[in-house]
Scaffold this active site. Sequence first.
Site, PDB file in Angstrom:
ATOM      1  N   MET A  45      50.381  46.909  45.191  1.00  0.00           N
ATOM      2  CA  MET A  45      49.419  48.032  45.313  1.00  0.00           C
ATOM      3  C   MET A  45      48.595  47.882  46.579  1.00  0.00           C
ATOM      4  O   MET A  45      48.622  46.826  47.226  1.00  0.00           O
ATOM      5  CB  MET A  45      48.514  48.067  44.083  1.00  0.00           C
ATOM      6  CG  MET A  45      47.638  46.849  43.964  1.00  0.00           C
ATOM      7  SD  MET A  45      46.821  46.700  42.380  1.00  0.00           S
ATOM      8  CE  MET A  45      47.119  44.978  42.028  1.00  0.00           C
ATOM      9  N   ASP A  58      42.608  46.477  38.021  1.00  0.00           N
ATOM     10  CA  ASP A  58      43.164  45.924  36.779  1.00  0.00           C
ATOM     11  C   ASP A  58      43.304  46.968  35.664  1.00  0.00           C
ATOM     12  O   ASP A  58      42.415  47.133  34.825  1.00  0.00           O
ATOM     13  CB  ASP A  58      42.304  44.740  36.296  1.00  0.00           C
ATOM     14  CG  ASP A  58      43.035  43.944  35.225  1.00  0.00           C
ATOM     15  OD1 ASP A  58      44.175  44.314  34.901  1.00  0.00           O
ATOM     16  OD2 ASP A  58      42.456  42.962  34.724  1.00  0.00           O
ATOM     17  N   ASP A  84      39.120  46.742  29.613  1.00  0.00           N
ATOM     18  CA  ASP A  84      38.712  45.364  29.945  1.00  0.00           C
ATOM     19  C   ASP A  84      37.540  45.386  30.929  1.00  0.00           C
ATOM     20  O   ASP A  84      37.739  45.484  32.136  1.00  0.00           O
ATOM     21  CB  ASP A  84      39.917  44.623  30.556  1.00  0.00           C
ATOM     22  CG  ASP A  84      39.571  43.205  30.963  1.00  0.00           C
ATOM     23  OD1 ASP A  84      38.425  42.769  30.723  1.00  0.00           O
ATOM     24  OD2 ASP A  84      40.443  42.520  31.518  1.00  0.00           O
ATOM     25  N   ASN A 123      36.600  43.143  37.570  1.00  0.00           N
ATOM     26  CA  ASN A 123      37.434  44.339  37.773  1.00  0.00           C
ATOM     27  C   ASN A 123      36.717  45.438  38.552  1.00  0.00           C
ATOM     28  O   ASN A 123      37.255  46.530  38.726  1.00  0.00           O
ATOM     29  CB  ASN A 123      37.912  44.894  36.426  1.00  0.00           C
ATOM     30  CG  ASN A 123      38.867  43.933  35.737  1.00  0.00           C
ATOM     31  OD1 ASN A 123      39.472  43.115  36.406  1.00  0.00           O
ATOM     32  ND2 ASN A 123      38.979  44.025  34.428  1.00  0.00           N
ATOM     33  N   LYS A 125      50.441  41.515  42.861  1.00  0.00           N
ATOM     34  CA  LYS A 125      50.143  40.728  41.653  1.00  0.00           C
ATOM     35  C   LYS A 125      51.458  40.182  41.113  1.00  0.00           C
ATOM     36  O   LYS A 125      52.377  40.943  40.816  1.00  0.00           O
ATOM     37  CB  LYS A 125      49.435  41.630  40.642  1.00  0.00           C
ATOM     38  CG  LYS A 125      48.872  40.883  39.473  1.00  0.00           C
ATOM     39  CD  LYS A 125      47.608  41.523  38.926  1.00  0.00           C
ATOM     40  CE  LYS A 125      47.863  42.609  37.913  1.00  0.00           C
ATOM     41  NZ  LYS A 125      46.638  42.996  37.202  1.00  0.00           N
ATOM     42  N   SER A 130      44.474  35.628  34.397  1.00  0.00           N
ATOM     43  CA  SER A 130      45.077  35.091  33.182  1.00  0.00           C
ATOM     44  C   SER A 130      46.586  35.298  33.100  1.00  0.00           C
ATOM     45  O   SER A 130      47.307  34.457  32.582  1.00  0.00           O
ATOM     46  CB  SER A 130      44.404  35.714  31.966  1.00  0.00           C
ATOM     47  OG  SER A 130      44.414  37.113  32.083  1.00  0.00           O
TER      48      SER A 130
HETATM   49  N1  LIG Z   1      44.211  46.055  44.791  1.00  0.00           N
HETATM   50  C1  LIG Z   1      43.417  45.013  44.999  1.00  0.00           C
HETATM   51  N2  LIG Z   1      42.659  44.927  46.104  1.00  0.00           N
HETATM   52  C2  LIG Z   1      41.844  43.862  46.307  1.00  0.00           C
HETATM   53  N3  LIG Z   1      41.732  42.817  45.460  1.00  0.00           N
HETATM   54  C3  LIG Z   1      42.462  42.846  44.339  1.00  0.00           C
HETATM   55  C4  LIG Z   1      43.349  43.941  44.048  1.00  0.00           C
HETATM   56  N4  LIG Z   1      43.934  43.707  42.863  1.00  0.00           N
HETATM   57  C5  LIG Z   1      43.455  42.541  42.421  1.00  0.00           C
HETATM   58  N5  LIG Z   1      42.566  41.996  43.298  1.00  0.00           N
HETATM   59  C6  LIG Z   1      41.839  40.718  43.139  1.00  0.00           C
HETATM   60  O1  LIG Z   1      42.514  39.930  42.199  1.00  0.00           O
HETATM   61  C7  LIG Z   1      41.723  39.720  41.022  1.00  0.00           C
HETATM   62  C8  LIG Z   1      42.611  39.698  39.783  1.00  0.00           C
HETATM   63  O2  LIG Z   1      43.280  40.933  39.663  1.00  0.00           O
HETATM   64  P1  LIG Z   1      43.523  41.598  38.259  1.00  0.00           P
HETATM   65  O3  LIG Z   1      42.233  41.658  37.519  1.00  0.00           O
HETATM   66  O4  LIG Z   1      44.260  42.869  38.449  1.00  0.00           O
HETATM   67  O5  LIG Z   1      44.486  40.497  37.598  1.00  0.00           O
HETATM   68  P2  LIG Z   1      44.767  40.213  36.071  1.00  0.00           P
HETATM   69  O6  LIG Z   1      45.834  39.166  35.987  1.00  0.00           O
HETATM   70  O7  LIG Z   1      45.079  41.502  35.393  1.00  0.00           O
HETATM   71  O8  LIG Z   1      43.389  39.651  35.623  1.00  0.00           O
HETATM   72  P3  LIG Z   1      42.753  39.532  34.186  1.00  0.00           P
HETATM   73  O9  LIG Z   1      42.750  38.080  33.891  1.00  0.00           O
HETATM   74  O10 LIG Z   1      41.384  40.124  34.343  1.00  0.00           O
HETATM   75  O11 LIG Z   1      43.618  40.331  33.283  1.00  0.00           O
HETATM   76  C9  LIG Z   1      40.693  40.845  41.061  1.00  0.00           C
HETATM   77  O12 LIG Z   1      39.510  40.512  40.360  1.00  0.00           O
HETATM   78  C10 LIG Z   1      40.450  40.989  42.565  1.00  0.00           C
HETATM   79  O13 LIG Z   1      39.580  39.992  43.033  1.00  0.00           O
END
Ligand SMILES: Nc1ncnc2c1ncn2[C@@H]1O[C@H](COP(=O)(O)OP(=O)(O)OP(=O)(O)O)[C@@H](O)[C@H]1O
Length: 448
Positions: free
Chosen positions: A243, A305, A286, A291, A156, A138
Site C-alpha cells: 500500500m 490497519d 481496532d 493506527n 506488510k 502482531s
Molecule cells: N501505509 C503505511 N504508511 C506508513 N506507515 C505504515 C503504513 N502501514 C503501516 N505502517 C506502520 O506500521 C505499523 C503497523 O502496521 P499495521 O497496524 O497495519 O500492522 P498490523 O500487523 O495489522 O498491526 P496490529 O498488531 O495493530 O494488528 C503502523 O502502526 C505504522 O507505524
Amino acid sequence: MTEKRNGRKIPSGRLARLAKFGGLASAVAGNIVKGTTKQILSGQRPSLSQSLLNTDNAVSITKRLAHMRGAAMKLGQLLSMDAGELLPAEWEPILSRLRQEADPMPKAQLLKTLEASWSKDWHKQFSYFSFSPIASASIGQVHRATLKDGRQLAIKVQYPGVRESIDSDIDNVMSLLKLSAVLPKHIDLSSLLTEAKAQLKNETNYLQEAKFLKAYRANLRNHPHFIVPFVVDELTDQNILAMEYIEGSAITDISAMSTDIVDLVCTQLMHLTYQELFTHKLMQSDPNFANYLYQSDTQKIVLLDFGACRQISQHTSMHYLAMADAMQRQDNNDMRSALYSLGLVDHNMSAAAIDTVLKACFEASDCLQSNTGYNLKKQQLIKRIQQVSMPLIIDKTAATSPIFEVALVNRKITGMILLVNKLGATLDFKGVLAPYLMQSAKQPSDET
Ligand SMILES: Nc1ncnc2c1ncn2[C@@H]1O[C@H](COP(=O)(O)OP(=O)(O)OP(=O)(O)O)[C@@H](O)[C@H]1O
C-alpha cells in the site's frame, strides 16, 4: 538496498509454539508461587488473580507474547487496551510496549516469504527496499519500499505460520486465563471465541484487508481531515499487503501541540466513529493508538490497519443510536431497553447489577449534556464511571455472555474515549452526535 537487522525466528510449527506456551505457563506459575509466598510471609491471604497481575508476570507474559506474535499477541494487546485503565501502574510501560512492538523476523525468513508471494527476481521492480522493518506488529511486519515508477510503499509481510496457529493460540491463552481465575465461571465464552478465531483468520488474509482498505478509502474520498492509503493490487496477496506509504507522527504526540489542534483531531475522530457506526456501517474495530498518525504540515489524520474492519448490522447500529439518544435525554427506561437489545444486560443479571449498569450509563451521559464542550480528563469522567461500576466487579451475575459484534463496537468506542481522555481534549460530544440523531429522526427504521 539491504540493511542488517537481527530478528528472532518465529516459532511457526505447532510443537514449537506449544513449547513456548508451556514455557510461558511455567514462568507465570513460578512467579505466582513467588508472589503468593511473599504474601503469605507478610501475613496476607494470597490472591491468585492478583498474583497473575504482578509485575514479574507482566514482564514475562509481554516478552513471550512479543516472540509468539500472532493471535497470542493480539489477545495480549486486547488485554492491554481494555484493561489498561484498571491494571496496576507498573504495567503501563510493559503494556505500551505490547501495543507497539514485536520482534522482527530474520532476513532469510523474510526473503523466503517475499519470493513465495512475488518471484525470485522481485527486487527488479523496486528502486529501494528496506529489509529493516519500520514496524513489527502482531501479525506482520512493515517495510518501506519505492517502486521504479516512484510510488512510495509500505509493504506488510505476514509472519509465517500465524494463520495456521490461531485456533491453538487462542485456546492456549484461554487456558492460561482460566488458570488465573480472572474470568467468571458462569460466562460462556465459546461462541465469542469461535467468532474471535474467525475474525483473526480474516485479519490474516491480507486480500480481505485490502478489500476493506479500498471500501474505507472510498467512504472517505475527498475528506478534508482523513487520509487512507491506496492499495497496489498486483503486489498484494494473502500474505503481503502493498500500500501507499504515508508519513505522519504518532497521534499521541499531538498532546504537545496547541489545544485547538488536540480538540479538532479528537472531534474528527469522534465524528468518524459515529460515521462508521451510523452511516457507513463499516467499522475499523481496532482502536490501537498506533493506527492513527498525524501530519502537522497538512493537519490531516492518517488512518492505518484495516484488518479488523467489520460490517456492522442494521440492528446493532440502530440500537446504539437509540442508546446514544436515551443517554443524551438521560431517559433511564429507554437506556434500559437499548441495553437489553444490545445484549449488554440480560435477565440472568440481578436487579442490583442492572441498576449499577444503568447508573454507570447515566454517569457517562454527563458528557452529552454540555452545549459548550466537555473535558473528560478535567471532569474525571472515566474514574467516576469506574467508581459507579465497582459493585459489578464482585457481583457474580453481572457479566453477560457478550455478543461479538457489540463487544467490538464497545472496544472501538472505549478506545476512542480513552484517546480523547489521554489527550485532554475538550469536545462538543452533544454537537458531534446531533446530526446522526437528526438523520435517524427523519428516516423510518428498517431493521434487517
Ligand atoms: N501505509 C503505511 N504508511 C506508513 N506507515 C505504515 C503504513 N502501514 C503501516 N505502517 C506502520 O506500521 C505499523 C503497523 O502496521 P499495521 O497496524 O497495519 O500492522 P498490523 O500487523 O495489522 O498491526 P496490529 O498488531 O495493530 O494488528 C503502523 O502502526 C505504522 O507505524
